[in-house]
Design a protein around this motif. Structure first.
Motif, PDB file in Angstrom:
ATOM      1  N   MET A   1      13.679  34.503  47.062  1.00  8.50           N
ATOM      2  CA  MET A   1      14.953  35.130  47.375  1.00  8.50           C
ATOM      3  C   MET A   1      15.861  34.992  46.150  1.00  8.50           C
ATOM      4  O   MET A   1      16.176  33.890  45.731  1.00  8.50           O
ATOM      5  CB  MET A   1      15.561  34.432  48.603  1.00  8.50           C
ATOM      6  CG  MET A   1      16.630  35.199  49.251  1.00  8.50           C
ATOM      7  SD  MET A   1      17.130  34.706  50.925  1.00  8.50           S
ATOM      8  CE  MET A   1      16.864  32.974  51.067  1.00  8.50           C
ATOM      9  N   ASN A   2      16.275  36.089  45.577  1.00  9.40           N
ATOM     10  CA  ASN A   2      17.132  36.114  44.397  1.00  9.40           C
ATOM     11  C   ASN A   2      18.580  36.338  44.803  1.00  9.40           C
ATOM     12  O   ASN A   2      18.984  37.464  45.077  1.00  9.40           O
ATOM     13  CB  ASN A   2      16.641  37.207  43.438  1.00  9.40           C
ATOM     14  CG  ASN A   2      17.417  37.220  42.146  1.00  9.40           C
ATOM     15  OD1 ASN A   2      18.115  36.283  41.813  1.00  9.40           O
ATOM     16  ND2 ASN A   2      17.281  38.309  41.419  1.00  9.40           N
ATOM     17  N   LEU A   3      19.380  35.249  44.873  1.00 12.74           N
ATOM     18  CA  LEU A   3      20.785  35.334  45.263  1.00 12.74           C
ATOM     19  C   LEU A   3      21.650  35.591  44.045  1.00 12.74           C
ATOM     20  O   LEU A   3      21.436  35.000  42.978  1.00 12.74           O
ATOM     21  CB  LEU A   3      21.241  34.029  45.913  1.00 12.74           C
ATOM     22  CG  LEU A   3      20.654  33.682  47.267  1.00 12.74           C
ATOM     23  CD1 LEU A   3      21.126  32.311  47.703  1.00 12.74           C
ATOM     24  CD2 LEU A   3      21.036  34.719  48.298  1.00 12.74           C
ATOM     25  N   ASN A   4      22.662  36.449  44.218  1.00 12.83           N
ATOM     26  CA  ASN A   4      23.585  36.763  43.139  1.00 12.83           C
ATOM     27  C   ASN A   4      24.993  36.882  43.716  1.00 12.83           C
ATOM     28  O   ASN A   4      25.207  37.644  44.663  1.00 12.83           O
ATOM     29  CB  ASN A   4      23.157  38.069  42.458  1.00 12.83           C
ATOM     30  CG  ASN A   4      23.999  38.391  41.246  1.00 12.83           C
ATOM     31  OD1 ASN A   4      24.605  37.528  40.644  1.00 12.83           O
ATOM     32  ND2 ASN A   4      24.024  39.663  40.897  1.00 12.83           N
ATOM     33  N   PHE A   5      25.937  36.124  43.164  1.00  9.46           N
ATOM     34  CA  PHE A   5      27.336  36.182  43.592  1.00  9.46           C
ATOM     35  C   PHE A   5      28.125  36.987  42.569  1.00  9.46           C
ATOM     36  O   PHE A   5      27.905  36.847  41.363  1.00  9.46           O
ATOM     37  CB  PHE A   5      27.940  34.771  43.654  1.00  9.46           C
ATOM     38  CG  PHE A   5      27.382  33.925  44.748  1.00  9.46           C
ATOM     39  CD1 PHE A   5      27.960  33.932  46.008  1.00  9.46           C
ATOM     40  CD2 PHE A   5      26.299  33.098  44.514  1.00  9.46           C
ATOM     41  CE1 PHE A   5      27.445  33.133  47.017  1.00  9.46           C
ATOM     42  CE2 PHE A   5      25.777  32.301  45.516  1.00  9.46           C
ATOM     43  CZ  PHE A   5      26.364  32.316  46.770  1.00  9.46           C
ATOM     44  N   LYS A   6      29.050  37.797  43.067  1.00 12.28           N
ATOM     45  CA  LYS A   6      29.971  38.537  42.199  1.00 12.28           C
ATOM     46  C   LYS A   6      31.370  38.448  42.793  1.00 12.28           C
ATOM     47  O   LYS A   6      31.544  38.549  44.007  1.00 12.28           O
ATOM     48  CB  LYS A   6      29.583  40.017  42.098  1.00 12.28           C
ATOM     49  CG  LYS A   6      28.363  40.297  41.277  1.00 12.28           C
ATOM     50  CD  LYS A   6      28.144  41.787  41.140  1.00 12.28           C
ATOM     51  CE  LYS A   6      26.855  42.092  40.415  1.00 12.28           C
ATOM     52  NZ  LYS A   6      26.613  43.528  40.345  1.00 12.28           N
ATOM     53  N   SER A   7      32.340  38.273  41.924  1.00 14.91           N
ATOM     54  CA  SER A   7      33.740  38.323  42.324  1.00 14.91           C
ATOM     55  C   SER A   7      34.406  39.406  41.489  1.00 14.91           C
ATOM     56  O   SER A   7      34.482  39.294  40.261  1.00 14.91           O
ATOM     57  CB  SER A   7      34.410  36.963  42.096  1.00 14.91           C
ATOM     58  OG  SER A   7      35.733  36.974  42.600  1.00 14.91           O
ATOM     59  N   LEU A   8      34.844  40.464  42.157  1.00 16.32           N
ATOM     60  CA  LEU A   8      35.411  41.626  41.464  1.00 16.32           C
ATOM     61  C   LEU A   8      36.748  42.007  42.067  1.00 16.32           C
ATOM     62  O   LEU A   8      36.938  41.915  43.280  1.00 16.32           O
ATOM     63  CB  LEU A   8      34.463  42.822  41.594  1.00 16.32           C
ATOM     64  CG  LEU A   8      33.051  42.649  41.054  1.00 16.32           C
ATOM     65  CD1 LEU A   8      32.158  43.775  41.552  1.00 16.32           C
ATOM     66  CD2 LEU A   8      33.060  42.595  39.538  1.00 16.32           C
ATOM     67  N   LYS A   9      37.648  42.464  41.222  1.00 15.26           N
ATOM     68  CA  LYS A   9      38.896  43.034  41.723  1.00 15.26           C
ATOM     69  C   LYS A   9      38.620  44.480  42.137  1.00 15.26           C
ATOM     70  O   LYS A   9      37.660  45.092  41.682  1.00 15.26           O
ATOM     71  CB  LYS A   9      39.979  42.950  40.662  1.00 15.26           C
ATOM     72  CG  LYS A   9      40.378  41.501  40.392  1.00 15.26           C
ATOM     73  CD  LYS A   9      41.642  41.410  39.614  1.00 15.26           C
ATOM     74  CE  LYS A   9      42.034  39.947  39.478  1.00 15.26           C
ATOM     75  NZ  LYS A   9      43.281  39.792  38.774  1.00 15.26           N
ATOM     76  N   THR A  10      39.464  45.001  42.989  1.00 17.30           N
ATOM     77  CA  THR A  10      39.248  46.349  43.534  1.00 17.30           C
ATOM     78  C   THR A  10      39.040  47.375  42.427  1.00 17.30           C
ATOM     79  O   THR A  10      38.134  48.211  42.518  1.00 17.30           O
ATOM     80  CB  THR A  10      40.422  46.767  44.429  1.00 17.30           C
ATOM     81  OG1 THR A  10      40.612  45.770  45.434  1.00 17.30           O
ATOM     82  CG2 THR A  10      40.187  48.114  45.074  1.00 17.30           C
ATOM     83  N   HIS A  11      39.852  47.311  41.383  1.00 25.23           N
ATOM     84  CA  HIS A  11      39.740  48.314  40.319  1.00 25.23           C
ATOM     85  C   HIS A  11      38.414  48.224  39.563  1.00 25.23           C
ATOM     86  O   HIS A  11      38.052  49.155  38.847  1.00 25.23           O
ATOM     87  CB  HIS A  11      40.936  48.235  39.361  1.00 25.23           C
ATOM     88  CG  HIS A  11      41.034  46.951  38.586  1.00 25.23           C
ATOM     89  ND1 HIS A  11      40.346  46.750  37.428  1.00 25.23           N
ATOM     90  CD2 HIS A  11      41.732  45.821  38.828  1.00 25.23           C
ATOM     91  CE1 HIS A  11      40.618  45.546  36.972  1.00 25.23           C
ATOM     92  NE2 HIS A  11      41.456  44.955  37.802  1.00 25.23           N
ATOM     93  N   GLN A  12      37.650  47.139  39.760  1.00 22.20           N
ATOM     94  CA  GLN A  12      36.335  47.002  39.130  1.00 22.20           C
ATOM     95  C   GLN A  12      35.197  47.533  40.010  1.00 22.20           C
ATOM     96  O   GLN A  12      34.071  47.669  39.541  1.00 22.20           O
ATOM     97  CB  GLN A  12      36.058  45.527  38.810  1.00 22.20           C
ATOM     98  CG  GLN A  12      37.025  44.937  37.796  1.00 22.20           C
ATOM     99  CD  GLN A  12      36.818  43.447  37.653  1.00 22.20           C
ATOM    100  OE1 GLN A  12      36.937  42.704  38.609  1.00 22.20           O
ATOM    101  NE2 GLN A  12      36.495  43.021  36.443  1.00 22.20           N
ATOM    102  N   LEU A  13      35.501  47.808  41.270  1.00 21.91           N
ATOM    103  CA  LEU A  13      34.476  48.286  42.196  1.00 21.91           C
ATOM    104  C   LEU A  13      34.152  49.754  41.937  1.00 21.91           C
ATOM    105  O   LEU A  13      35.035  50.554  41.647  1.00 21.91           O
ATOM    106  CB  LEU A  13      34.947  48.140  43.647  1.00 21.91           C
ATOM    107  CG  LEU A  13      35.167  46.726  44.171  1.00 21.91           C
ATOM    108  CD1 LEU A  13      35.786  46.786  45.566  1.00 21.91           C
ATOM    109  CD2 LEU A  13      33.869  45.941  44.187  1.00 21.91           C
ATOM    110  N   LYS A  14      32.888  50.078  42.084  1.00 20.76           N
ATOM    111  CA  LYS A  14      32.470  51.476  42.015  1.00 20.76           C
ATOM    112  C   LYS A  14      32.487  52.044  43.430  1.00 20.76           C
ATOM    113  O   LYS A  14      32.531  51.309  44.411  1.00 20.76           O
ATOM    114  CB  LYS A  14      31.068  51.566  41.401  1.00 20.76           C
ATOM    115  CG  LYS A  14      31.020  51.063  39.973  1.00 20.76           C
ATOM    116  CD  LYS A  14      29.620  51.147  39.409  1.00 20.76           C
ATOM    117  CE  LYS A  14      29.633  50.730  37.963  1.00 20.76           C
ATOM    118  NZ  LYS A  14      29.013  49.453  37.720  1.00 20.76           N
ATOM    119  N   LYS A  15      32.416  53.357  43.508  1.00 19.58           N
ATOM    120  CA  LYS A  15      32.440  54.018  44.815  1.00 19.58           C
ATOM    121  C   LYS A  15      31.315  53.524  45.718  1.00 19.58           C
ATOM    122  O   LYS A  15      31.521  53.273  46.904  1.00 19.58           O
ATOM    123  CB  LYS A  15      32.360  55.535  44.637  1.00 19.58           C
ATOM    124  CG  LYS A  15      32.594  56.304  45.897  1.00 19.58           C
ATOM    125  CD  LYS A  15      32.654  57.808  45.639  1.00 19.58           C
ATOM    126  CE  LYS A  15      32.937  58.534  46.933  1.00 19.58           C
ATOM    127  NZ  LYS A  15      33.088  59.974  46.722  1.00 19.58           N
TER     128      LYS A  15
END
Length: 173
Positions: free
Chosen positions: A1-15
């Motif tokens: 199982m390959n876990l990956n965490f990301k913390s992004l601000k809204t303006h960094q999110l893609k559609k």
């Protein structure tokens, strides 16, 4: 199982990131995908923080930390300070019995600590024990007020020292 965490601000999110978030939320809250996207576009601000947990590039866990302020009211003074509103902790149903929620909560606390602001959440009574395991503290219902949630639930804080005989008013920007 390959876990990956990301913390992004809204303006960094893609559609497609927003689509995936709304699809995951739809599995728990029974609103259509269109309604989930509408809520997201109406309520989420550009600098809100989205903590995402992926397994093999599939979104399986999500929390949003929204920017807000609280007013601390004591007899002779009011103090306005910033906080992070903790909302929408959700784990994909397939992964709920694997302690994934614990991993996401530890990540959430790490991000909150990074921003060096206290955090506040509203939850049902059955979740108090869970959040308490991560150093969240329940607030007496008579000691806080908020305008953005109208239902009668419990308030909990993280990294917020509350003085005796103090009232708190929480709101979002």
């Amino acid at each position: 199982m390959n876990l990956n965490f990301k913390s992004l601000k809204t303006h960094q999110l893609k559609k497609n990131d927003i689509q995936d978030i709304c699809k995951l939320k739809k599995t728990f809250w029974k609103f259509s995908l269109k309604n989930q996207i509408y809520w997201f576009n109406t309520n989420i601000k550009q600098n809100d923080i989205h903590n995402c947990l992926y397994i093999n590039k599939k979104l399986i866990g999500y929390t949003v930390l929204r920017k807000g302020y609280y007013i601390l009211k004591k007899k002779n003074f009011n103090l306005k300070k910033n906080f992070l509103l903790f909302e929408t902790l959700i784990i994909d149903k397939k992964y709920r019995d694997l302690s994934i929620g614990r991993l996401l909560m530890n990540f959430n606390n790490m991000i909150i600590n990074k921003y060096d602001q206290p955090s506040f959440l509203i939850c049902k009574s059955k979740l108090i024990k869970f959040y308490s395991k991560f150093d969240w503290v329940k607030i007496n219902k008579k000691d806080f007020k908020t305008e953005y949630k109208s239902f009668n639930c419990n308030g909990m804080t993280y990294k917020l020292n509350i003085l005796k005989n103090t009232k708190l008013y929480f709101n979002i920007y």
